[in-house]
Motif scaffolding. Structure first.
Motif, PDB file in Angstrom:
ATOM      1  N   PRO A 121       0.815  -1.225   0.000  1.00 22.60           N
ATOM      2  CA  PRO A 121       0.000   0.000   0.000  1.00 22.60           C
ATOM      3  C   PRO A 121       0.847   1.273   0.000  1.00 22.60           C
ATOM      4  O   PRO A 121       0.533   2.234  -0.728  1.00 22.60           O
ATOM      5  CB  PRO A 121      -0.834  -0.131   1.286  1.00 22.60           C
ATOM      6  N   GLY A 122       1.901   1.307   0.781  1.00 14.81           N
ATOM      7  CA  GLY A 122       2.775   2.479   0.789  1.00 14.81           C
ATOM      8  C   GLY A 122       3.452   2.684  -0.546  1.00 14.81           C
ATOM      9  O   GLY A 122       3.605   3.825  -1.018  1.00 14.81           O
ATOM     10  N   THR A 123       3.860   1.594  -1.179  1.00  9.04           N
ATOM     11  CA  THR A 123       4.467   1.686  -2.502  1.00  9.04           C
ATOM     12  C   THR A 123       3.488   2.268  -3.508  1.00  9.04           C
ATOM     13  O   THR A 123       3.852   3.119  -4.337  1.00  9.04           O
ATOM     14  CB  THR A 123       4.930   0.292  -2.976  1.00  9.04           C
ATOM     15  N   LEU A 124       2.242   1.823  -3.466  1.00  9.28           N
ATOM     16  CA  LEU A 124       1.248   2.316  -4.422  1.00  9.28           C
ATOM     17  C   LEU A 124       0.945   3.791  -4.196  1.00  9.28           C
ATOM     18  O   LEU A 124       0.724   4.538  -5.167  1.00  9.28           O
ATOM     19  CB  LEU A 124      -0.027   1.485  -4.321  1.00  9.28           C
ATOM     20  N   ALA A 125       0.944   4.230  -2.946  1.00  6.75           N
ATOM     21  CA  ALA A 125       0.745   5.658  -2.677  1.00  6.75           C
ATOM     22  C   ALA A 125       1.889   6.468  -3.284  1.00  6.75           C
ATOM     23  O   ALA A 125       1.661   7.496  -3.948  1.00  6.75           O
ATOM     24  CB  ALA A 125       0.648   5.895  -1.171  1.00  6.75           C
ATOM     25  N   ALA A 126       3.111   6.019  -3.081  1.00  2.00           N
ATOM     26  CA  ALA A 126       4.262   6.716  -3.656  1.00  2.00           C
ATOM     27  C   ALA A 126       4.224   6.678  -5.179  1.00  2.00           C
ATOM     28  O   ALA A 126       4.554   7.658  -5.856  1.00  2.00           O
ATOM     29  CB  ALA A 126       5.555   6.080  -3.137  1.00  2.00           C
ATOM     30  N   THR A 127       3.803   5.551  -5.723  1.00  2.00           N
ATOM     31  CA  THR A 127       3.695   5.398  -7.176  1.00  2.00           C
ATOM     32  C   THR A 127       2.710   6.398  -7.761  1.00  2.00           C
ATOM     33  O   THR A 127       2.985   7.052  -8.781  1.00  2.00           O
ATOM     34  CB  THR A 127       3.257   3.960  -7.508  1.00  2.00           C
ATOM     35  N   ALA A 128       1.547   6.528  -7.135  1.00  2.00           N
ATOM     36  CA  ALA A 128       0.539   7.456  -7.639  1.00  2.00           C
ATOM     37  C   ALA A 128       1.043   8.892  -7.611  1.00  2.00           C
ATOM     38  O   ALA A 128       0.847   9.661  -8.570  1.00  2.00           O
ATOM     39  CB  ALA A 128      -0.747   7.325  -6.812  1.00  2.00           C
ATOM     40  N   LEU A 129       1.723   9.278  -6.539  1.00  2.00           N
ATOM     41  CA  LEU A 129       2.266  10.635  -6.452  1.00  2.00           C
ATOM     42  C   LEU A 129       3.292  10.883  -7.551  1.00  2.00           C
ATOM     43  O   LEU A 129       3.270  11.930  -8.211  1.00  2.00           O
ATOM     44  CB  LEU A 129       2.907  10.842  -5.081  1.00  2.00           C
ATOM     45  N   ALA A 130       4.190   9.932  -7.748  1.00  2.00           N
ATOM     46  CA  ALA A 130       5.215  10.104  -8.775  1.00  2.00           C
ATOM     47  C   ALA A 130       4.612  10.162 -10.170  1.00  2.00           C
ATOM     48  O   ALA A 130       5.029  10.960 -11.020  1.00  2.00           O
ATOM     49  CB  ALA A 130       6.234   8.968  -8.679  1.00  2.00           C
ATOM     50  N   ALA A 131       3.604   9.336 -10.426  1.00  2.00           N
ATOM     51  CA  ALA A 131       2.952   9.343 -11.736  1.00  2.00           C
ATOM     52  C   ALA A 131       2.234  10.666 -11.982  1.00  2.00           C
ATOM     53  O   ALA A 131       2.269  11.213 -13.093  1.00  2.00           O
ATOM     54  CB  ALA A 131       1.974   8.177 -11.839  1.00  2.00           C
TER      55      ALA A 131
ATOM     56  N   LEU B  81      -1.632   3.096 -11.731  1.00  2.00           N
ATOM     57  CA  LEU B  81      -1.180   3.993 -12.789  1.00  2.00           C
ATOM     58  C   LEU B  81      -2.292   4.330 -13.774  1.00  2.00           C
ATOM     59  O   LEU B  81      -2.387   5.462 -14.267  1.00  2.00           O
ATOM     60  CB  LEU B  81       0.005   3.365 -13.529  1.00  2.00           C
ATOM     61  N   GLU B  82      -3.153   3.359 -14.068  1.00  2.00           N
ATOM     62  CA  GLU B  82      -4.284   3.637 -14.959  1.00  2.00           C
ATOM     63  C   GLU B  82      -5.236   4.641 -14.322  1.00  2.00           C
ATOM     64  O   GLU B  82      -5.799   5.508 -15.014  1.00  2.00           O
ATOM     65  CB  GLU B  82      -5.016   2.339 -15.292  1.00  2.00           C
ATOM     66  N   MET B  83      -5.412   4.554 -13.022  1.00  2.00           N
ATOM     67  CA  MET B  83      -6.288   5.509 -12.339  1.00  2.00           C
ATOM     68  C   MET B  83      -5.694   6.912 -12.410  1.00  2.00           C
ATOM     69  O   MET B  83      -6.401   7.896 -12.676  1.00  2.00           O
ATOM     70  CB  MET B  83      -6.483   5.079 -10.883  1.00  2.00           C
ATOM     71  N   VAL B  84      -4.396   7.016 -12.177  1.00  2.00           N
ATOM     72  CA  VAL B  84      -3.743   8.322 -12.267  1.00  2.00           C
ATOM     73  C   VAL B  84      -3.841   8.880 -13.679  1.00  2.00           C
ATOM     74  O   VAL B  84      -4.132  10.073 -13.879  1.00  2.00           O
ATOM     75  CB  VAL B  84      -2.267   8.220 -11.826  1.00  2.00           C
TER      76      VAL B  84
END
Length: 314
Positions: A265-275, A294-297
């Protein structure tokens, strides 16, 4: 205000992350480690058949790049170049034969391993240790493949950071709005990646095939890694596709107080911010949840439409 989209990625003449309708999407890079000691046990695929199964699964789940590593990044038993080649190169050749559309990246800092991997069919060289072997980028340029330029703060391969410090940020040097004293690491990363990218282009790597990676955890403490995540948009302004290797890393674990198997979950939060801030490629142990995030972002950024929008339409 939506930040600008990141730079396009092209590997061996093929643009990655753009659909036929012109919509842009971030790119998922799946991890297959040909090791017995990588920090995240489910990513260890030392047996050939299991590694190949993992490659097929990554492709089926939506990864467009497979990153193959033969040596644990952190401290561990010595692995020489010959053993690294034996772990990686025959596997690359087999993946190239069985999955011709899957782009292959090889995670190595050694030019001799890079050369053998490219001859076996690799499309990208992921130089995680920031040009420790300066001949590696020359291999990439000579072969016309992509290269990842990384930042380690001068750390040598397979060493852990210890009391890492960067000079504080300075508005006089970094420009208006950049007076945050934590921006010393940002300035160092931008300078290093800019220099490395320029050398890669001078060696013959096309600019759109040069990826830049701030390389979280490598030569950095958790505070540094968190701050670089905040500064993703500045990294994207370098004009090259930004690679984020965030998956289950220590800075995520230390931020949340979690072990590697609890860090998704923490990784996905960071991923969304970076994307959101323009990163283009995401190296991950978890293809499906990463792709969905990533598709959501991309949809929120208005870069790609929803897959099945029917609510309130009938």
């Amino acid at each position: 205000m939506i930040p600008p989209a990141g730079a396009p990625l092209v590997l061996r003449g093929r643009e990655v992350g753009r659909d036929d309708d012109g919509s842009v999407r971030p790119v998922v890079m799946a991890i297959v480690n040909r090791t017995t000691d990588s920090f995240y046990a489910p990513a260890r695929f030392s047996e050939d058949d299991r590694a190949l199964e993992a490659a097929h699964r990554a492709w089926q789940e939506g990864a467009e790049i497979l990153d193959v590593g033969g040596v644990r990044a952190g401290v561990g038993p010595e692995v020489g170049a010959a053993e690294e080649i034996d772990r990686v190169v025959p596997f690359v050749a087999r993946v190239r034969s069985e999955l011709p559309e899957l782009l292959i990246s090889v995670d190595t800092w050694r030019s001799e391993v890079a050369r053998a991997a490219v001859e076996a069919g690799a499309d990208l060289l992921n130089d995680t240790w920031a040009g420790h072997d300066p001949a590696l980028v020359e291999v990439a340029g000579g072969a016309g493949v992509g290269v990842v330029c990384s930042h380690t703060g001068g750390a040598r391969p397979r060493t852990d950071p210890w009391r890492v410090e960067y000079q504080p940020g300075d508005a006089a040097q970094d420009g208006p709005g950049a007076a945050d004293p934590r921006d010393g690491v940002t300035r160092d990363v931008l300078r290093t990646l800019g220099e490395s990218a320029r050398r890669a282009v001078a060696c013959g790597v096309p600019p759109s095939s040069v990826l830049v990676d701030p390389t979280h955890d490598f030569g950095k403490n958790t505070w540094h890694s968190l701050h670089l995540l905040r500064r993703t948009e500045e990294l994207a302004r370098l004009g090259h596709p930004v690679l984020m290797a965030l998956s289950r890393k220590d800075f995520v674990g230390e931020t949340l107080g979690l072990e590697p198997d609890e860090r998704l979950p923490g990784t996905l939060a960071a991923t969304a911010l970076a994307a959101w801030h323009g990163a283009r490629v995401f190296r991950t142990h978890d293809v499906v949840p990463t792709r969905q995030a990533l598709e959501m972002v991309a949809a929120v950024r208005d870069e790609a439409p929803p897959r099945a929008a029917s609510r309130g339409m009938a």
